[in-house]
Design an enzyme around this catalytic site. Structure first.
Site, short mmCIF file in Angstrom:
data_model
loop_
_atom_site.label_atom_id
_atom_site.label_comp_id
_atom_site.label_asym_id
_atom_site.label_seq_id
_atom_site.Cartn_x
_atom_site.Cartn_y
_atom_site.Cartn_z
N ASN A 9 94.08 57.86 59.36
CA ASN A 9 93.95 58.33 57.99
C ASN A 9 92.68 59.17 57.91
OD1 ASN A 9 93.61 58.67 55.26
ND2 ASN A 9 93.22 56.52 54.79
N TRP A 10 92.89 60.48 57.81
CA TRP A 10 91.73 61.38 57.84
C TRP A 10 90.98 61.38 56.50
CZ3 TRP A 10 93.78 66.49 60.61
CH2 TRP A 10 94.23 66.14 61.89
N LYS A 11 91.54 60.81 55.49
CA LYS A 11 90.93 60.80 54.15
C LYS A 11 90.58 62.25 53.74
CE LYS A 11 89.53 56.10 54.98
NZ LYS A 11 88.61 55.01 54.73
N HIS A 97 96.02 52.59 48.91
CA HIS A 97 94.77 52.46 49.67
C HIS A 97 93.67 51.97 48.72
CE1 HIS A 97 91.24 53.42 52.04
NE2 HIS A 97 92.05 53.45 53.09
N GLU A 99 90.73 52.81 48.35
CA GLU A 99 89.93 53.87 47.70
C GLU A 99 90.65 54.42 46.48
OE1 GLU A 99 89.40 56.04 51.31
OE2 GLU A 99 88.07 54.45 52.03
N GLU A 169 93.66 45.84 54.80
CA GLU A 169 92.38 46.54 54.92
C GLU A 169 91.36 45.83 54.03
OE1 GLU A 169 93.09 50.84 56.45
OE2 GLU A 169 92.81 50.89 54.29
N GLY A 175 84.79 51.60 56.52
CA GLY A 175 83.70 52.56 56.60
C GLY A 175 82.32 51.94 56.67
N SER A 215 87.06 49.73 60.02
CA SER A 215 86.13 49.90 61.17
C SER A 215 86.76 49.55 62.51
CB SER A 215 84.85 49.10 60.94
OG SER A 215 84.19 49.56 59.78
N GLY A 236 90.30 54.99 60.09
CA GLY A 236 89.62 56.05 59.34
C GLY A 236 88.67 56.81 60.24
N GLY A 237 87.41 56.43 60.24
CA GLY A 237 86.36 57.14 60.97
C GLY A 237 86.71 57.46 62.42
P1 13P Z 1 87.47 53.07 58.63
O1 13P Z 1 88.20 52.97 59.93
O2 13P Z 1 86.61 54.29 58.53
O3 13P Z 1 86.74 51.81 58.28
O4 13P Z 1 88.59 53.28 57.49
C1 13P Z 1 89.68 52.42 57.46
C2 13P Z 1 90.63 52.92 56.44
O5 13P Z 1 90.37 52.88 55.26
C3 13P Z 1 91.91 53.49 56.92
O6 13P Z 1 92.79 53.72 55.88
#
Ligand code: 13P
Length: 252
Positions: A9-11, A97, A99, A169, A175, A215, A236-237
């Site tokens: 997930n590149w956000k 998600h 967020e 999650e 993050g 993470s 994510g990251g």
């Molecule tokens: P991180 O891997 O950056 O913690 O993000 C996880 C995430 O929210 C994937 O949707």
């Protein structure tokens, strides 16, 4: 047999050029792994989707969107419909998600509508759920995750729920560099599978992939992915860099 899924997930990251670069590298690096180990999914921003879809068309790597509207068309400025995504050949869509729950106020009730819209259009929803730090410290993680899953998904028939992918999650792990331990993650995954078994059937619950996100990185992926009820990762990251993303795929 449940399918392992590794989704990046590149956000709201990467320019179009950077996104094409990353997708090309991943396509080149995972050629062998895709068929054998896992379904690999790239989930870039909407703007990049069409180009990346095109770039990946002769590979087994799938694409996903980070969100969608619950209607197929209409006067909803700034929104993207599930019908548009399906028409483009997108396979997955993230729904709920944390967020979006946090910054856009999305509720379980609204997410249930998005789940319906995604399924009606033949998209596979990746339904996210997870507790905040305060909820975990108050020992509410089981209550919260169960209610998110119940309210977002339990209107579905057995036939329909089998088409949904879930993603646990924990908000405190996203993050932050703080990963849930494999025991903490496995506990929630097994618990949610038992809730699914109670509502549907054991066969249905056993067929549903439940991903972990928060993470996840090459250093901890192997341990998390070896847990009995963890069927992949929503990353994510570590998905913004080809080497770390591919290392995670290879750790299955
Ligand atoms: P991180 O891997 O950056 O913690 O993000 C996880 C995430 O929210 C994937 O949707």
């Amino acid at each position: 047999m449940r399918k392992y899924i590794i989704a990046g997930n590149w956000k709201m990251n990467l320019t179009l050029e950077e996104g094409y670069g990353l997708a090309s590298e991943i396509k080149w690096m995972v050629a062998d792994e895709v068929n054998n180990k896992a379904e690999v999914v790239l989930i870039p921003p909407y703007l990049h989707l069409s180009g990346i879809q095109n770039l990946l068309k002769d590979s087994n790597i799938k694409t996903g969107a980070q969100n969608c509207h619950h209607k197929n068309k209409g006067a909803y400025t700034g929104e993207i419909s599930p019908a548009m995504l399906a028409n483009m050949g997108v396979t997955y869509v993230i729904i709920g998600h944390s967020e979006r729950r946090q910054y856009n106020g999305e509720t379980n009730e609204q997410l249930a509508e998005k789940i319906n819209a995604a399924l009606e259009n033949g998209l596979t929803p990746i339904y996210c759920f997870g507790e905040t730090l305060w909820e975990r410290e108050s020992n509410l993680e089981l209550t919260i995750t169960e209610s998110q899953v119940r309210e977002g998904l339990f209107h579905l028939t057995e036939e329909q729920i089998k088409k949904v992918v879930l993603a646990y999650e924990p908000v405190w792990a996203i993050g932050t560099g703080k990963t849930a331990t494999s025991n903490q993650a496995q506990e929630i995954h097994a618990f949610i599978r038992s809730v699914l078994t109670e509502k549907y059937t054991k066969a249905a619950a056993e067929s549903i992939s439940i991903l972990y996100g928060g993470s996840m990185k090459p250093e901890n992926a192997k341990e998390l992915l070896s847990c009995a009820d963890i069927d992949g990762g929503l990353i994510g990251g570590a998905a913004l860099e080809s080497r770390s993303f591919v290392e995670i795929i290879k750790s299955i």
